[in-house]
Design a protein around this motif. Structure first.
Motif, PDB file in Angstrom:
ATOM      1  N   ILE A   1       0.828  -1.208   0.000  1.00 24.43           N
ATOM      2  CA  ILE A   1       0.000   0.000   0.000  1.00 24.43           C
ATOM      3  C   ILE A   1       0.865   1.260   0.000  1.00 24.43           C
ATOM      4  CG2 ILE A   1      -1.775   1.296   1.249  1.00 24.43           C
ATOM      5  CD1 ILE A   1      -2.720  -1.430   2.376  1.00 24.43           C
ATOM      6  N   ILE A   2       1.938   1.236   0.745  1.00 19.39           N
ATOM      7  CA  ILE A   2       2.840   2.395   0.752  1.00 19.39           C
ATOM      8  C   ILE A   2       3.352   2.682  -0.658  1.00 19.39           C
ATOM      9  CG2 ILE A   2       5.141   3.185   1.437  1.00 19.39           C
ATOM     10  CD1 ILE A   2       4.665   1.993   4.189  1.00 19.39           C
ATOM     11  N   LEU A   3       3.748   1.627  -1.348  1.00 23.39           N
ATOM     12  CA  LEU A   3       4.316   1.823  -2.683  1.00 23.39           C
ATOM     13  C   LEU A   3       3.272   2.306  -3.689  1.00 23.39           C
ATOM     14  CD1 LEU A   3       6.768  -1.205  -2.923  1.00 23.39           C
ATOM     15  CD2 LEU A   3       7.284   1.176  -2.498  1.00 23.39           C
ATOM     16  N   LYS A   4       2.007   2.099  -3.371  1.00 23.58           N
ATOM     17  CA  LYS A   4       0.953   2.601  -4.253  1.00 23.58           C
ATOM     18  C   LYS A   4       0.900   4.126  -4.213  1.00 23.58           C
ATOM     19  CE  LYS A   4      -3.273   0.339  -4.497  1.00 23.58           C
ATOM     20  NZ  LYS A   4      -4.352  -0.544  -3.967  1.00 23.58           N
ATOM     21  N   GLN A   5       1.446   4.695  -3.151  1.00 25.59           N
ATOM     22  CA  GLN A   5       1.424   6.159  -3.037  1.00 25.59           C
ATOM     23  C   GLN A   5       2.528   6.760  -3.896  1.00 25.59           C
ATOM     24  OE1 GLN A   5      -1.200   6.796  -0.994  1.00 25.59           O
ATOM     25  NE2 GLN A   5      -1.152   4.563  -0.738  1.00 25.59           N
ATOM     26  N   LYS A   6       2.164   7.675  -4.781  1.00 27.46           N
ATOM     27  CA  LYS A   6       3.161   8.302  -5.645  1.00 27.46           C
ATOM     28  C   LYS A   6       4.193   9.064  -4.822  1.00 27.46           C
ATOM     29  CE  LYS A   6       0.963   8.371 -10.020  1.00 27.46           C
ATOM     30  NZ  LYS A   6      -0.293   8.880 -10.612  1.00 27.46           N
ATOM     31  N   GLN A   7       3.749   9.507  -3.645  1.00 21.84           N
ATOM     32  CA  GLN A   7       4.642  10.242  -2.775  1.00 21.84           C
ATOM     33  C   GLN A   7       5.892   9.423  -2.437  1.00 21.84           C
ATOM     34  OE1 GLN A   7       5.229  13.159  -1.724  1.00 21.84           O
ATOM     35  NE2 GLN A   7       6.708  12.637  -0.125  1.00 21.84           N
ATOM     36  N   CYS A   8       5.731   8.106  -2.395  1.00 16.24           N
ATOM     37  CA  CYS A   8       6.885   7.266  -2.077  1.00 16.24           C
ATOM     38  C   CYS A   8       7.958   7.441  -3.159  1.00 16.24           C
ATOM     39  CB  CYS A   8       6.463   5.800  -1.963  1.00 16.24           C
ATOM     40  SG  CYS A   8       7.822   4.713  -1.509  1.00 16.24           S
ATOM     41  N   ALA A   9       7.534   7.447  -4.404  1.00 16.18           N
ATOM     42  CA  ALA A   9       8.490   7.645  -5.505  1.00 16.18           C
ATOM     43  C   ALA A   9       9.142   9.017  -5.411  1.00 16.18           C
ATOM     44  CB  ALA A   9       7.788   7.477  -6.852  1.00 16.18           C
ATOM     45  N   VAL A  10       8.343  10.021  -5.059  1.00 14.71           N
ATOM     46  CA  VAL A  10       8.883  11.382  -4.922  1.00 14.71           C
ATOM     47  C   VAL A  10       9.932  11.422  -3.808  1.00 14.71           C
ATOM     48  CG1 VAL A  10       8.338  13.766  -4.326  1.00 14.71           C
ATOM     49  CG2 VAL A  10       6.786  12.478  -5.788  1.00 14.71           C
ATOM     50  N   PHE A  11       9.585  10.779  -2.700  1.00 12.65           N
ATOM     51  CA  PHE A  11      10.492  10.777  -1.551  1.00 12.65           C
ATOM     52  C   PHE A  11      11.834  10.134  -1.902  1.00 12.65           C
ATOM     53  CE2 PHE A  11      11.282  11.350   2.838  1.00 12.65           C
ATOM     54  CZ  PHE A  11      11.957  10.238   3.312  1.00 12.65           C
ATOM     55  N   ILE A  12      11.765   8.968  -2.531  1.00 15.69           N
ATOM     56  CA  ILE A  12      12.999   8.257  -2.886  1.00 15.69           C
ATOM     57  C   ILE A  12      13.792   9.046  -3.925  1.00 15.69           C
ATOM     58  CG2 ILE A  12      13.978   6.106  -3.777  1.00 15.69           C
ATOM     59  CD1 ILE A  12      12.643   5.814  -1.091  1.00 15.69           C
TER      60      ILE A  12
END
Lengths: 463, 390
Positions: free
Chosen positions: A231-242
């Motif tokens: 579910i975390i990885l579904k958040q686009k924010q995760c990609a932005v953060f990384i």
């Protein structure tokens, strides 16, 4: 004047490796450089620790004397692991893969007193540094080192401990403000039961797990830890953060939110495929723009490793290498906290800058260095881990200049050639007045003094 | 961040040739009143530093490491550890203030985190990579590195700002020689007009370092202390600081650390040793300042990253606790002695001393009342409540 490809090759290695090895400096074809940097030798784990199983009763049933001996043994192994890893970084030719593993160590910052656990953790980073983010993330957070560091052993159904879930979201995936306190609580419930056995292998303890329904980031279900990751990885924010982290470590100390957003979109769309992302960065034109050349201040490890590699440095004791890391503010396996190292201009203050400017002379010319790192006051802490701090005023390091002399001595005009190899900036020439004063001697002596001088300049701190 | 102007010593202070008041008989710039921060590294056991000897719980929970009343230097309901005769004397003179039960919400028991929290003045959930003293420097007009000096080779987080860092110097003479063999000042000079933004940042930092080292070296020669200091590293550092203060350095904040407080094992002898080092050093320092009529101009802040657990452990020591004690010393305290009551050992927080006052209020009070700065800008995300010890 450097050719366009040469500029690219230099920058490529400065960022995606620990600089262009002196031995590869004839490399001028970008295509070949790319192939070289993407080389992945068959994975071979670092194996330094000898202690196998770590018994729960180990410490409790020991006498004070035995306990002291055991801890001393562990500290020694952690030191060995640190030194072994740095030596690996200096000697590897799986350039990008190992550089990324070093990056991930800063991102998934972790410290643990059990050498075996730290060794396993390092090998997870090294093995999966270029794998998709989900694989790497799962491996890291299921490691004994991380589970223990973030207190998930204390996370039970009856008494949840939120630290693990919180740091996972705040520091490893989403960043502050992108989840609620409720999400932390629910995620903590999902991670109950995640633990490890005495050998440091992941174990799921059903008895401690909360199988109930949870609501997490807007989704409802009887989630377990793997679901939380999904579910975390579904958040686009995760990609932005990384990608924000990637940007800071591989592109520039200065942020560019538009460019990072574009990068994140591509990363997300690919399913968080790290190696695809890095290939596209390396093969782009924008990566080599002038504004990004020399735009980063080298981290301490990025300062130390090339010197070790290019001059075949031999430290007469591990303590010296550990002391240098300590003075510069970055010790592998000992990040200051779970947020890792801030990097960039945070590496620089009045005393660290002077030490950095003197580092080459300290390591390559046995110059006196009278600086002492701080005593952190922790009786069980770092100072014990690194053994005693090196207290003499001169490091005893053996360096090998033969290769360097062969390369540069005898050239009709060595200065621009040497400058191009040592300094990351393009079309840069050393100040003539300084040179006339500080570059002394002829032949090999002249080469040596030239190189030491260039490495004493602020420009050498950049990559 | 807003740049806020506040009182600054005059232009005279900014030149390298600063001459102190006793050499020039002309109109003086406003007297510089520095803060001296003394960090006790490792977690100072407040309970054995100031013993609540009337509380039976103390002796019950510390059967072997508790200190007998007959050994204590008694002041009201508490007794100073016998090694603290210097502090006891300062207390007697009205030059010491004690704030008990200092801490912050959701405290951290890790040395690193707790010290970072104290140095960055952050909440326990935040990771800030600047320190409160560094941010104070950021707020000053025309601030220089040497406005905050740490007596050490490397710089603590506390003195790192966003724009400006303090200066770490253990030995002004050595730093000066290190930098001005000519080499580094030559290098610094060659960097003027560099167009590369990172390079110019580094050259600028180097120039400032050379300039500050130069200033400190010249200033430190104006006054050489005749006071007898104990032969410890800590005292050497205090002596360096004292000489700079008396020489009239424009430095606003000095920072020194003493470690050895992490008394997990065999606390009695270890604590006695480290408190002796602290006390003797402070006594010499105070005496030096007093002889030179500087004691009223100085405020000393003594803190540690946490206190220790009330009950002793199985190794005749104590483990990491929560609330601790802060001491303030100097000739200009408004409130003296015990500012608040000693810990009540029947009201513990899961076996630890309960905190009553957030340490950030102490910083805020010093920033506002001692330095006339704006604590709200320097200590973010916290509702500063001013105290009245100054």
């Amino acid at each position: 004047m450097e050719g366009k490809d040469q500029v690219k090759v230099k920058h490529l290695f400065n960022r995606m490796a620990f600089g262009l090895p002196m031995e590869q400096s004839e490399l001028t074809s970008y295509g070949e450089a790319f192939k070289m940097i993407r080389l992945e030798k068959a994975f071979s784990p670092l194996k330094v620790t000898t202690a196998g199983k770590v018994l729960k009763t180990e410490l409790i049933n020991l006498s004070a004397e035995e306990r002291k001996k055991l801890l001393k043994g562990r500290h020694e192994e952690l030191r060995s692991l640190n030194v072994a890893w740095i030596n690996l970084l200096a000697g590897t030719d799986s350039y990008l893969k190992e550089k990324l593993a070093f990056f991930w160590h800063g991102h998934f910052a972790c410290r643990n007193g059990i050498p075996l656990y730290m060794e396993d953790y390092v090998n997870i980073l090294r093995r999966d540094s270029l794998s998709d983010f989900k694989t790497l993330l799962t491996g890291v957070i299921k490691s004994a080192a991380m589970l223990q560091f973030l207190n998930n052993q204390q996370n039970r159904k009856s008494h949840p401990n939120e630290n693990f879930a919180r740091e996972l979201m705040e520091l490893f995936t989403l960043g502050r403000g992108n989840y609620s306190e409720m999400d932390v609580k629910e995620a903590a419930r999902a991670f109950t039961g995640w633990g490890f056995n005495e050998s440091g292998e992941f174990e799921f303890r059903e008895r401690q797990h909360d199988f109930g329904e949870k609501i997490f980031l807007g989704e409802k279900g009887n989630f377990n830890g793997d679901d939380i990751i999904r579910i975390i990885l579904k958040q686009k924010q995760c990609a932005v953060f990384i990608c924000t982290k990637f940007w800071k470590s591989f592109i520039s100390d200065e942020m560019d939110s538009e460019a990072i957003k574009r990068m994140a979109e591509a990363y997300y769309k690919s399913g968080y495929k790290t190696d695809e992302l890095f290939n596209s960065i390396m093969n782009s034109d924008w990566f080599y723009e002038v504004k990004y050349i020399g735009a980063r201040i080298k981290s301490p490890i990025e300062l130390i490793v090339p010197l070790m590699r290019d001059f075949h440095l031999e430290f007469t004791s591990d303590t010296q290498l550990l002391t240098i890391q300590r003075i510069l503010g970055q010790i592998l396996l000992f990040p200051p906290n779970v947020a890792g190292w801030s990097g960039g201009r945070n590496w620089i203050d009045s005393s660290s800058l002077v030490y950095r400017l003197k580092l080459a002379r300290i390591l390559l010319a046995n110059e006196a260095d009278l600086i002492q790192p701080k005593d952190d006051g922790d009786v069980n802490g770092f100072a014990k881990m690194t053994g005693s701090v090196f207290k003499q005023d001169r490091m005893k390091v053996i360096s090998d200049w033969k290769y360097i002399y062969n390369k540069f001595d005898g050239l009709p005009d060595p200065i621009p050639v040497v400058a191009s190899h040592v300094i990351a900036l393009n079309n840069w020439a050393p100040d003539a007045e300084l040179l006339s004063k500080y570059k002394v001697g002829q032949g090999t002596e002249g080469i040596k003094s030239l190189i030491l001088h260039l490495m004493s300049l602020p420009e050498y701190q950049l990559c | 961040m807003n740049r806020r102007k506040f009182l600054q010593t005059s232009a005279l202070a900014s030149t390298a040739l600063f001459l102190p008041r006793f050499l020039k008989g002309q109109t003086l710039p406003e007297t510089n009143k520095p803060l001296v921060v003394i960090q006790l590294t490792g977690g100072n056991d407040a309970l054995n530093m100031l013993v609540p000897f009337r509380d039976d719980n103390y002796y019950r929970l510390r059967p072997t490491i508790g200190i007998n009343k007959s050994d204590l230097l008694v002041t009201g309901d508490a007794g100073f550890h016998p090694a603290l005769s210097g502090l006891y004397r300062l207390m007697d003179e009205g030059n010491l203030a004690i704030i008990n039960n200092i801490g912050y919400p959701e405290p951290d028991r890790s040395h690193f985190r707790a010290m970072d929290i104290w140095q960055s003045a952050s909440g326990s959930g935040s990771f800030i990579n600047t320190g409160w003293i560094g941010r104070f420097l950021d707020q000053m007009e025309n601030s220089k590195s040497h406005f905050a000096i740490e007596a050490d080779d490397t710089l603590s987080l506390a003195l790192k700002g966003d724009l400006r860092n303090g200066l770490a110097v253990k030995n002004p003479e050595r730093l000066f020689r290190n930098l001005s063999e000519g080499y580094f000042s030559d290098i610094a000079g060659s960097g003027k007009g560099h167009t590369h933004h990172q390079a110019s940042y580094l050259y600028k930092t180097l120039s400032e370092t050379v300039e500050s080292a130069d200033y400190i070296y010249k200033t430190s020669h104006i006054y050489k202390s005749g006071e007898k200091y104990p032969d410890t590293e800590f005292s050497k550092n205090l002596k360096t600081i004292s000489e700079l203060i008396i020489s009239g350095s424009e430095t606003k904040i000095y920072y020194a650390s003493l470690s050895g407080f992490d008394t997990h094992i065999q606390q009695k002898p270890r604590q006695e040793q480290v408190l002796k080092t602290l006390d003797e050093g402070l006594a010499a320092f105070a005496s030096d300042l007093k002889s030179n009529k500087k004691f009223e101009d100085v405020l000393i802040l003594i803190f540690s990253e946490f206190g220790r657990r009330v009950e002793q452990n199985a190794s005749n020591g104590t483990d990491h606790g929560k609330a601790g004690v802060v001491l303030l010393a100097g000739g200009s305290l408004k409130k003296k002695g015990m500012i608040n009551s000693i810990p009540d050992l029947s009201q513990l927080d899961d076996g630890d001393l309960k905190y009553q006052t957030d340490f950030r209020n102490i910083y805020a009070t010093i920033l506002k009342k001692w330095f006339h700065a704006n604590p709200d800008v320097i200590i973010p995300g916290f509702k500063n409540e001013l105290m009245n010890f100054i």
